[in-house]
Design an enzyme around this catalytic site. Sequence first.
Site, PDB file in Angstrom:
ATOM      1  N   THR A   1       0.714  -1.203  -0.130  1.00 14.77           N
ATOM      2  CA  THR A   1       0.147   0.055   0.084  1.00 14.77           C
ATOM      3  C   THR A   1       0.816   1.151  -0.131  1.00 14.77           C
ATOM      4  O   THR A   1       1.854   1.476   0.819  1.00 14.77           O
ATOM      5  CB  THR A   1      -1.043  -0.002   1.176  1.00 14.77           C
ATOM      6  OG1 THR A   1      -1.509  -1.179   1.316  1.00 14.77           O
ATOM      7  CG2 THR A   1      -1.850   1.256   1.257  1.00 14.77           C
TER       8      THR A   1
ATOM      9  N   GLY B   1      -3.494  -6.744   5.835  1.00 13.16           N
ATOM     10  CA  GLY B   1      -4.703  -6.143   6.372  1.00 13.16           C
ATOM     11  C   GLY B   1      -5.320  -6.822   7.481  1.00 13.16           C
ATOM     12  O   GLY B   1      -5.681  -6.188   8.238  1.00 13.16           O
TER      13      GLY B   1
END
Length: 314
Positions: free
Chosen positions: A148, A202
């Site tokens: 990310t 995540g």
Amino acid sequence: MHNTLIATWRMAQDGIIKAMDIDSLEDAVTHVVINVEDNPLFHSVGYGGLPNSKGEVELDAAFMDGDTLNYGAVAAVQHIKNPILVAKTLSRYQRNNVLTGHGAFEFAVQNGFEARDNRYPLSQLKWRNTLQDLPASEQLEAYDGHDTVCVLGCSPAGKVCAGVSTSGLFLKNSGRIGDSPVIGSGCFADSAIGAAAATGVGEDIMKGCLSWEAVRLMQEYSPQYACEKVVAEHTAKLMSRKGECGSISLIAINNKGEWGAATNKEEFSFVIGQPWKPVQVWLAHCRNNTVSVELASEEWLSNYLLRLNQGSGN
């Protein structure tokens, strides 16, 4: 006006160099994210993002304003050129400010945002070559070398904001949502304290709302200590509870412009832009449960460019 910016991964360097001349903090942060979203050589964000198990590129993005605590996010959305801009617009809404899938796409189109097929030949080739050795979903890891893009900014007046964007876990199930669009996990910003953002797996990041926790700790501690404490304690907790923990890296900045970074990986790169200083690439390491940070060497930077030119995307 001269803002201080910190971003995850070496891929953010070019964007930060350009963003240092942008007065608006919000525009500077989103500019860095857009620069990565539009570059297909970075196979974890936007155009060229790594596909899910069906070969589709689904994107997550979020934006948070530390002055107002306004927050916007999109998740599992396809065919949007710059999801960070959609998230930023959604942050101005007090209701319906987090949208997913087709609903996020419809909102983007109705509000004039550009559509794009984010599939790219190199990332599609990696997807096809990997299918034959598809691992169990529980074994999937964050993409090696970058993941990310997370960008945090602090203005001279002490305002902070955060922007994040990702194509998520490679070969994820269709519709899977990671930490990036989840407030307090992927990012959090409060101008009374500071901002933080996370990159990595995540599912494990969300188990501790790590960005919110780092901001909370910055009420008492430096950004560096807060990052180290959050990553170390959360990693230890998951290891004690289930015997494993995915890769986790964290960046933070307080409302004085002081920054920090930590990781549970062997190596994690991040970029710093500060007023009147050259933009620098830094490395965080975790060895024997101890975190250290250092400037990236010329040799490291040269090897990075070589890998990038070879199409690895790392």
